[in-house]
Design an enzyme around this catalytic site. Sequence first.
Site, PDB file in Angstrom:
ATOM      1  N   GLU A  19       0.466   3.531   1.846  1.00 48.74           N
ATOM      2  CA  GLU A  19       0.625   3.932   3.250  1.00 48.74           C
ATOM      3  C   GLU A  19       2.031   3.626   3.769  1.00 48.74           C
ATOM      4  OE1 GLU A  19      -1.545   5.483   5.525  1.00 48.74           O
ATOM      5  OE2 GLU A  19      -2.789   5.923   3.785  1.00 48.74           O
ATOM      6  N   ARG A  40      -8.012  11.809  12.068  1.00 48.08           N
ATOM      7  CA  ARG A  40      -7.058  10.767  12.468  1.00 48.08           C
ATOM      8  C   ARG A  40      -5.954  11.382  13.315  1.00 48.08           C
ATOM      9  NH1 ARG A  40      -7.293   7.305   7.172  1.00 48.08           N
ATOM     10  NH2 ARG A  40      -9.544   6.923   7.229  1.00 48.08           N
ATOM     11  N   GLU A  94     -18.029   0.437   3.131  1.00 48.58           N
ATOM     12  CA  GLU A  94     -18.775   1.668   3.416  1.00 48.58           C
ATOM     13  C   GLU A  94     -18.049   2.607   4.372  1.00 48.58           C
ATOM     14  OE1 GLU A  94     -22.781   0.743   4.562  1.00 48.58           O
ATOM     15  OE2 GLU A  94     -23.069  -0.450   2.743  1.00 48.58           O
ATOM     16  N   TYR A 135      -1.230   0.836  10.413  1.00 48.51           N
ATOM     17  CA  TYR A 135      -1.454   0.085   9.172  1.00 48.51           C
ATOM     18  C   TYR A 135      -0.245   0.225   8.241  1.00 48.51           C
ATOM     19  CZ  TYR A 135      -3.374  -1.051   4.576  1.00 48.51           C
ATOM     20  OH  TYR A 135      -3.581  -1.584   3.328  1.00 48.51           O
ATOM     21  N   PHE A 150     -14.967   3.564   4.005  1.00 45.64           N
ATOM     22  CA  PHE A 150     -13.970   4.354   3.273  1.00 45.64           C
ATOM     23  C   PHE A 150     -14.654   5.615   2.738  1.00 45.64           C
ATOM     24  CE2 PHE A 150     -12.088   0.249   3.540  1.00 45.64           C
ATOM     25  CZ  PHE A 150     -10.731   0.499   3.666  1.00 45.64           C
ATOM     26  N   SER A 210       0.828  -1.205   0.000  1.00 48.67           N
ATOM     27  CA  SER A 210       0.000   0.000   0.000  1.00 48.67           C
ATOM     28  C   SER A 210       0.860   1.251   0.000  1.00 48.67           C
ATOM     29  CB  SER A 210      -0.867  -0.025   1.263  1.00 48.67           C
ATOM     30  OG  SER A 210      -1.325   1.259   1.577  1.00 48.67           O
TER      31      SER A 210
HETATM   32  P1  GDP Z   1      -7.267   5.556   3.495  1.00 54.27           P
HETATM   33  O1  GDP Z   1      -6.449   6.498   2.673  1.00 54.27           O
HETATM   34  O2  GDP Z   1      -6.932   4.139   3.225  1.00 54.27           O
HETATM   35  O3  GDP Z   1      -7.252   5.903   4.930  1.00 54.27           O
HETATM   36  O4  GDP Z   1      -8.787   5.687   2.943  1.00 54.27           O
HETATM   37  P2  GDP Z   1     -10.075   6.401   3.529  1.00 54.27           P
HETATM   38  O5  GDP Z   1     -11.069   6.423   2.419  1.00 54.27           O
HETATM   39  O6  GDP Z   1     -10.517   5.775   4.807  1.00 54.27           O
HETATM   40  O7  GDP Z   1      -9.613   7.884   3.870  1.00 54.27           O
HETATM   41  C1  GDP Z   1      -9.103   8.748   2.885  1.00 54.27           C
HETATM   42  C2  GDP Z   1      -8.908  10.131   3.489  1.00 54.27           C
HETATM   43  O8  GDP Z   1     -10.180  10.697   3.796  1.00 54.27           O
HETATM   44  C3  GDP Z   1      -8.125  10.144   4.818  1.00 54.27           C
HETATM   45  O9  GDP Z   1      -7.194  11.204   4.761  1.00 54.27           O
HETATM   46  C4  GDP Z   1      -9.194  10.448   5.857  1.00 54.27           C
HETATM   47  O10 GDP Z   1      -8.692  11.143   6.989  1.00 54.27           O
HETATM   48  C5  GDP Z   1     -10.114  11.342   5.061  1.00 54.27           C
HETATM   49  N1  GDP Z   1     -11.469  11.454   5.620  1.00 54.27           N
HETATM   50  C6  GDP Z   1     -12.133  12.592   5.904  1.00 54.27           C
HETATM   51  N2  GDP Z   1     -13.332  12.308   6.443  1.00 54.27           N
HETATM   52  C7  GDP Z   1     -13.434  10.961   6.507  1.00 54.27           C
HETATM   53  C8  GDP Z   1     -14.464  10.080   6.960  1.00 54.27           C
HETATM   54  O11 GDP Z   1     -15.516  10.485   7.431  1.00 54.27           O
HETATM   55  N3  GDP Z   1     -14.207   8.732   6.852  1.00 54.27           N
HETATM   56  C9  GDP Z   1     -13.034   8.249   6.325  1.00 54.27           C
HETATM   57  N4  GDP Z   1     -12.862   6.928   6.219  1.00 54.27           N
HETATM   58  N5  GDP Z   1     -12.052   9.069   5.902  1.00 54.27           N
HETATM   59  C10 GDP Z   1     -12.250  10.403   5.979  1.00 54.27           C
END
Ligand code: GDP
Length: 327
Positions: free
Chosen positions: A133, A284, A192, A155, A194, A131
């Site tokens: 990440e 986060r 859901e 992660y 993400f 990833s």
């Molecule tokens: P990730 O990159 O694998 O963590 O994928 P995510 O879809 O969970 O998050 C992508 C980005 O969206 C990250 O920077 C999160 O902090 C941001 N983000 C903002 N609001 C939200 C939320 O309500 N849910 C999630 N999952 N991410 C959010």
Amino acid sequence: MADLALITGITGQDGSYLTELLLGKGYTVHGIVRRTSTLSRSRLKHLFDNPAIYGRQLFLHYADLDDATTLRRILAKVRPQEIYHLAGQSHVGLSFEIPESTCEMTATATLRLLEIIRDLPGSPRCYHASSSEVFGNPAQVPQDEETPFNPASPYGCAKAFATQMVRVYRQAFGLFACNGITYNHESPRRGENFVSRKICRAAAAIKLGLEKELVLGDLTAQRDWGDARDYVRGMWLTLQHGTPEDFVFATGQFHSVQDIVSAAFAEVGLNPESYIRQDCRFLRPAEPHRLVGNPAKAKRLLGWEASTTFDALIREMTLAELTALAR
Ligand code: GDP
């Protein structure tokens, strides 16, 4: 002999698309699923319900990734030529809440699988779903296969460990083991929790009068978002290449969470400002910055390119939610 592949994490977004891709190419596909998986609601239900496929070209085996004996037994019995290791705890935000089990499921489980593969006859090829990440807060933008790791989440640390182990097993034991370092990839089958799916679903639900607001965290967060179907094609191409190598799969373009909001709400003809609320619950403890990939190596050696635009992807995901919710 027909091509034989084994997938861990077969019921996830990527596992389901990869299964369809491999079945379409004539492979026999074996999947490992957790004992607790509810297959009746899974993304592969249409294949399980098809007697021409399930039990003939597609088979499932129950095993948890911490159960080395069962994994070893399944692999010895199936004798796959290609192994796609996609399973793990894949939610970055959640990894701050459950760091130990994230490392167990994502890091140690990969090492366990490599150990089993090392002993298998026939030298199966192995793809590990790494990833972006692992780069966390990278020293260089965009990142490529040579960029040093600097993970910013549990992660990311777990994936960095697993990715480096794949490299070590390749170098030390001669395994055909490869990392696909994938950037965020989405689809109507995305989980859901993400942000892409959450936003597209909320835009559709608000449009249909089922919900009133959308609560989000950091709207300025940026990612390199692509289409999951392009990325599973990259996984397959990685194992068809003549030598075992790592590849970055990415679109090479930044977008913000706000861009997803704008695109999804535009699709349903609403002004997002009236519906969005920010809540620190969704912030986060640490965010990676400037994560954008350079897929030049994948293009050069595999002929791989992202084929879907960001706008087309968000449009498709929002329309899929409208259809599903209207049902
Ligand atoms: P990730 O990159 O694998 O963590 O994928 P995510 O879809 O969970 O998050 C992508 C980005 O969206 C990250 O920077 C999160 O902090 C941001 N983000 C903002 N609001 C939200 C939320 O309500 N849910 C999630 N999952 N991410 C959010």
